[in-house]
Design a protein around this motif. Sequence first.
Motif, PDB file in Angstrom:
ATOM      1  N   ASP A 173      -7.992   8.714 -32.229  1.00 48.19           N
ATOM      2  CA  ASP A 173      -8.741   7.646 -31.480  1.00 48.19           C
ATOM      3  C   ASP A 173      -7.439   6.873 -30.817  1.00 48.19           C
ATOM      4  O   ASP A 173      -7.016   5.827 -31.700  1.00 48.19           O
ATOM      5  CB  ASP A 173      -9.684   6.980 -32.381  1.00 48.19           C
ATOM      6  N   SER A 174      -7.440   7.197 -29.522  1.00 50.88           N
ATOM      7  CA  SER A 174      -6.145   6.485 -28.989  1.00 50.88           C
ATOM      8  C   SER A 174      -6.532   4.860 -28.855  1.00 50.88           C
ATOM      9  O   SER A 174      -5.660   3.905 -28.951  1.00 50.88           O
ATOM     10  CB  SER A 174      -5.740   6.980 -27.857  1.00 50.88           C
ATOM     11  N   ARG A 175      -7.825   4.538 -28.548  1.00 43.72           N
ATOM     12  CA  ARG A 175      -8.203   3.115 -28.299  1.00 43.72           C
ATOM     13  C   ARG A 175      -8.230   2.385 -29.780  1.00 43.72           C
ATOM     14  O   ARG A 175      -7.597   1.337 -29.702  1.00 43.72           O
ATOM     15  CB  ARG A 175      -9.621   3.169 -27.800  1.00 43.72           C
ATOM     16  N   ARG A 176      -8.607   2.806 -30.748  1.00 44.35           N
ATOM     17  CA  ARG A 176      -8.248   2.290 -31.916  1.00 44.35           C
ATOM     18  C   ARG A 176      -7.035   2.106 -32.422  1.00 44.35           C
ATOM     19  O   ARG A 176      -6.730   0.937 -32.744  1.00 44.35           O
ATOM     20  CB  ARG A 176      -9.085   3.009 -33.156  1.00 44.35           C
ATOM     21  N   LEU A 177      -6.124   2.909 -32.176  1.00 44.93           N
ATOM     22  CA  LEU A 177      -4.911   2.838 -32.735  1.00 44.93           C
ATOM     23  C   LEU A 177      -4.116   1.813 -31.856  1.00 44.93           C
ATOM     24  O   LEU A 177      -3.231   0.804 -32.246  1.00 44.93           O
ATOM     25  CB  LEU A 177      -3.865   4.171 -32.241  1.00 44.93           C
ATOM     26  N   GLU A 178      -4.401   1.726 -30.531  1.00 46.39           N
ATOM     27  CA  GLU A 178      -4.021   0.419 -29.617  1.00 46.39           C
ATOM     28  C   GLU A 178      -4.480  -0.898 -30.021  1.00 46.39           C
ATOM     29  O   GLU A 178      -3.637  -1.755 -29.915  1.00 46.39           O
ATOM     30  CB  GLU A 178      -4.308   0.801 -28.098  1.00 46.39           C
ATOM     31  N   THR A 179      -5.665  -0.853 -30.474  1.00 46.74           N
ATOM     32  CA  THR A 179      -6.093  -2.140 -30.916  1.00 46.74           C
ATOM     33  C   THR A 179      -5.533  -2.456 -32.331  1.00 46.74           C
ATOM     34  O   THR A 179      -5.352  -3.805 -32.538  1.00 46.74           O
ATOM     35  CB  THR A 179      -7.820  -1.879 -31.352  1.00 46.74           C
ATOM     36  N   LEU A 180      -5.321  -1.557 -33.195  1.00 45.15           N
ATOM     37  CA  LEU A 180      -4.732  -2.098 -34.576  1.00 45.15           C
ATOM     38  C   LEU A 180      -3.228  -2.292 -34.162  1.00 45.15           C
ATOM     39  O   LEU A 180      -2.687  -3.180 -34.790  1.00 45.15           O
ATOM     40  CB  LEU A 180      -4.733  -0.751 -35.498  1.00 45.15           C
ATOM     41  N   ALA A 181      -2.547  -1.514 -33.129  1.00 46.10           N
ATOM     42  CA  ALA A 181      -1.098  -2.030 -32.976  1.00 46.10           C
ATOM     43  C   ALA A 181      -1.257  -3.301 -32.328  1.00 46.10           C
ATOM     44  O   ALA A 181       0.027  -4.035 -32.768  1.00 46.10           O
ATOM     45  CB  ALA A 181      -0.541  -0.954 -32.116  1.00 46.10           C
ATOM     46  N   ARG A 182      -1.820  -3.742 -31.464  1.00 47.37           N
ATOM     47  CA  ARG A 182      -1.909  -5.017 -30.849  1.00 47.37           C
ATOM     48  C   ARG A 182      -2.153  -6.087 -32.152  1.00 47.37           C
ATOM     49  O   ARG A 182      -1.327  -7.181 -32.181  1.00 47.37           O
ATOM     50  CB  ARG A 182      -3.004  -5.236 -30.094  1.00 47.37           C
ATOM     51  N   TYR A 183      -2.910  -5.676 -33.204  1.00 46.92           N
ATOM     52  CA  TYR A 183      -3.055  -6.809 -34.311  1.00 46.92           C
ATOM     53  C   TYR A 183      -1.737  -6.650 -35.224  1.00 46.92           C
ATOM     54  O   TYR A 183      -1.471  -7.950 -35.518  1.00 46.92           O
ATOM     55  CB  TYR A 183      -4.247  -6.249 -35.283  1.00 46.92           C
ATOM     56  N   VAL A 184      -1.143  -5.480 -35.364  1.00 47.83           N
ATOM     57  CA  VAL A 184       0.101  -5.715 -36.153  1.00 47.83           C
ATOM     58  C   VAL A 184       1.137  -6.557 -35.476  1.00 47.83           C
ATOM     59  O   VAL A 184       2.111  -7.305 -36.190  1.00 47.83           O
ATOM     60  CB  VAL A 184       0.430  -4.163 -36.386  1.00 47.83           C
ATOM     61  N   ALA A 185       1.334  -6.413 -34.273  1.00 45.91           N
ATOM     62  CA  ALA A 185       2.494  -7.297 -33.539  1.00 45.91           C
ATOM     63  C   ALA A 185       1.879  -8.643 -33.126  1.00 45.91           C
ATOM     64  O   ALA A 185       2.965  -9.374 -32.872  1.00 45.91           O
ATOM     65  CB  ALA A 185       3.036  -6.103 -32.315  1.00 45.91           C
ATOM     66  N   ALA A 186       0.522  -8.935 -33.241  1.00 40.15           N
ATOM     67  CA  ALA A 186       0.350 -10.274 -32.754  1.00 40.15           C
ATOM     68  C   ALA A 186       0.887 -11.526 -33.741  1.00 40.15           C
ATOM     69  O   ALA A 186       0.861 -11.082 -34.733  1.00 40.15           O
ATOM     70  CB  ALA A 186      -1.259 -10.388 -32.654  1.00 40.15           C
ATOM     71  N   PRO A 187       1.094 -12.809 -33.103  1.00 38.94           N
ATOM     72  CA  PRO A 187       1.517 -13.678 -34.143  1.00 38.94           C
ATOM     73  C   PRO A 187       0.607 -14.126 -35.183  1.00 38.94           C
ATOM     74  O   PRO A 187      -0.559 -13.827 -35.028  1.00 38.94           O
ATOM     75  CB  PRO A 187       1.705 -14.879 -33.028  1.00 38.94           C
ATOM     76  N   VAL A 188       1.072 -14.560 -36.260  1.00 36.60           N
ATOM     77  CA  VAL A 188       0.387 -15.047 -37.322  1.00 36.60           C
ATOM     78  C   VAL A 188      -0.603 -16.179 -36.780  1.00 36.60           C
ATOM     79  O   VAL A 188      -0.108 -17.232 -36.344  1.00 36.60           O
ATOM     80  CB  VAL A 188       0.965 -15.186 -38.564  1.00 36.60           C
ATOM     81  N   ASP A 189      -1.888 -16.114 -37.182  1.00 33.68           N
ATOM     82  CA  ASP A 189      -2.818 -17.201 -36.898  1.00 33.68           C
ATOM     83  C   ASP A 189      -2.641 -18.157 -38.308  1.00 33.68           C
ATOM     84  O   ASP A 189      -3.355 -17.795 -39.305  1.00 33.68           O
ATOM     85  CB  ASP A 189      -4.274 -16.566 -36.663  1.00 33.68           C
ATOM     86  N   THR A 190      -2.115 -19.493 -37.864  1.00 25.59           N
ATOM     87  CA  THR A 190      -1.787 -20.329 -39.164  1.00 25.59           C
ATOM     88  C   THR A 190      -2.990 -21.306 -38.966  1.00 25.59           C
ATOM     89  O   THR A 190      -2.746 -22.371 -39.654  1.00 25.59           O
ATOM     90  CB  THR A 190      -0.537 -20.903 -39.224  1.00 25.59           C
ATOM     91  N   SER A 191      -4.027 -21.215 -38.079  1.00 24.95           N
ATOM     92  CA  SER A 191      -5.092 -22.396 -37.974  1.00 24.95           C
ATOM     93  C   SER A 191      -6.088 -22.437 -39.068  1.00 24.95           C
ATOM     94  O   SER A 191      -5.994 -21.506 -39.696  1.00 24.95           O
ATOM     95  CB  SER A 191      -5.715 -22.134 -36.498  1.00 24.95           C
TER      96      SER A 191
END
Length: 217
Positions: A199-217
């Motif tokens: 599932d390429s779309r799911r992989l891309e979604t997870l990849a964006r999560y992996v690389a996204a800045p940490v939410d410290t709010s």
Amino acid sequence: MRQLLYIPIIHDEADLGSPGPDLAHSSAALAGERRWAMHRETVRRFWEMVRGYLSRYDARKMRVYQDGLAADGAVGKRIVEEGARRGSRNYQIVLELVANGAHLQATEHVALLLREHAQATAVGRPASSPEQRERLLEERDTYIADVIGATLQEEELGVLFIGAVHNVLGRLATDIRVQTAKDPDKLRAYIHELLLGNDSRRLETLARYVAAPVDTS
């Protein structure tokens, strides 16, 4: 209340020592050329995110715990320096923290690491079963949690770099407040989708999560 930054990580080739190139080659063959190229960029961005996240804190107050590290002091630092020279982004960040005043803590038991290495490199012997590998991982996780509990001081900020397959969280002392940089379940889902999914779309979604800045709010 003691504090720990829990950083589940994705190992790259340089983290794995001599088996690294073979494992990377096998993983690339499973994932396919395009998906593996995307993965390499995701891992690069992940470690840049980790560096930025940790830069918010005073390294002089940190006690660093590292997956696979069974020594501290001069020996531990040499191991980290060697890993950094091999190109390990993980070890490069740890070395930066130590250079800025962080305390490097021996995290693992050498006998458990030797057992794991023997399992991974068994030649001419029956391969270990999934149950045996799981039991060994649990032993390592328990030992790591015990080390953190025994060494982390109130005035310090613990930082644990740990492979996403581990489960140290549930074994930590109850007086340790944990801030998790990334959800280990999502990192495991990303690796599963990369190597075994379609599932390429799911992989891309997870990849964006992996690389996204940490939410410290």
